[in-house]
Design a protein around this motif. Structure first.
Motif: not given
Length: 212
Positions: A69-70, A84-86, A197-200
């Motif tokens: 994570e993160d 894009c980043s993910y 996961l909304e912030e991600d």
């Protein structure tokens, strides 16, 4: 034994409902094929559905779901001038079709679908922009800027029924940029039933860069 089997069956039915919702949205928003005959991209995604690949995205049954994570990485599509980043615990799948390219990022049932689509005329482009807006008629598109580029965004929450009763609340976002000069567009469809996961998903959207 019977109780456990019933729970597994209920989970499978719920998963199928979510997956079917994702599939229908992919057809409507990403492939922009409602105004065309014999959509080739439909067959591509239907193949993924029949093979069980799409269900893996929904259930999180992928190697990427066990990632750290993160920790974020970058996706680059040089041909489209797109990046894009993910997070590394999201799964990435890329598909090519006659009408454009689809990039799917998923973590469990949460997905970010990024589609590059081409149009044959400005009339077709405008017609499909209308379809995008009609997909969430209760919402008005809002102008946003993502890394210096103009987009429009529609966001709402919808409840999907699940097997055994109850509903699953899903945050749905459609962000799109349509170029009338080049007759092409970028459409991003985000579906997030997991509030954690909304912030991600929002960070993925805001990280999108278009070089052309």
């Amino acid at each position: 034994g019977y109780v456990q089997a019933d729970k597994l069956q209920e989970r499978g039915r719920s998963t199928a409902r979510i997956a079917e919702g994702l599939l229908s949205l992919a057809f409507l928003f990403l492939f922009i094929e409602l105004a065309r005959k014999a959509p080739a991209d439909y067959r591509d995604v239907k193949t993924m559905w029949d093979s069980g690949e799409l269900e893996k995205y929904v259930t999180g049954d992928t190697d990427a779901s066990a990632g750290t994570e993160d920790v974020w990485t970058e996706y680059i599509q040089k041909e489209l001038g797109f990046s894009c980043s993910y997070p590394t615990d999201w799964y990435v799948q890329e598909e090519d079709g006659e009408e454009g390219r689809l990039i799917m990022l998923a973590n469990g049932s949460s997905t970010v679908n990024i589609s590059h689509v081409k149009f044959e005329s400005e009339e077709e482009l405008e017609k499909n922009e209308g379809l995008l807006q009609l997909s969430m008629p209760e919402c008005q598109p809002e102008p946003i800027r993502i890394n210096g580029k103009d987009f429009k965004r529609i966001t709402t929450r919808r409840d999907y029924p699940v097997a055994g009763g109850g509903t699953l609340n899903v945050k749905q976002t459609v962000a799109y940029r349509l170029d009338r000069d080049l007759l092409e567009g970028l459409v991003i469809v985000i579906m997030v039933p997991d509030k954690e996961l909304e912030e991600d998903a929002e960070r993925i959207l805001q990280s999108i860069r278009i070089e052309r």
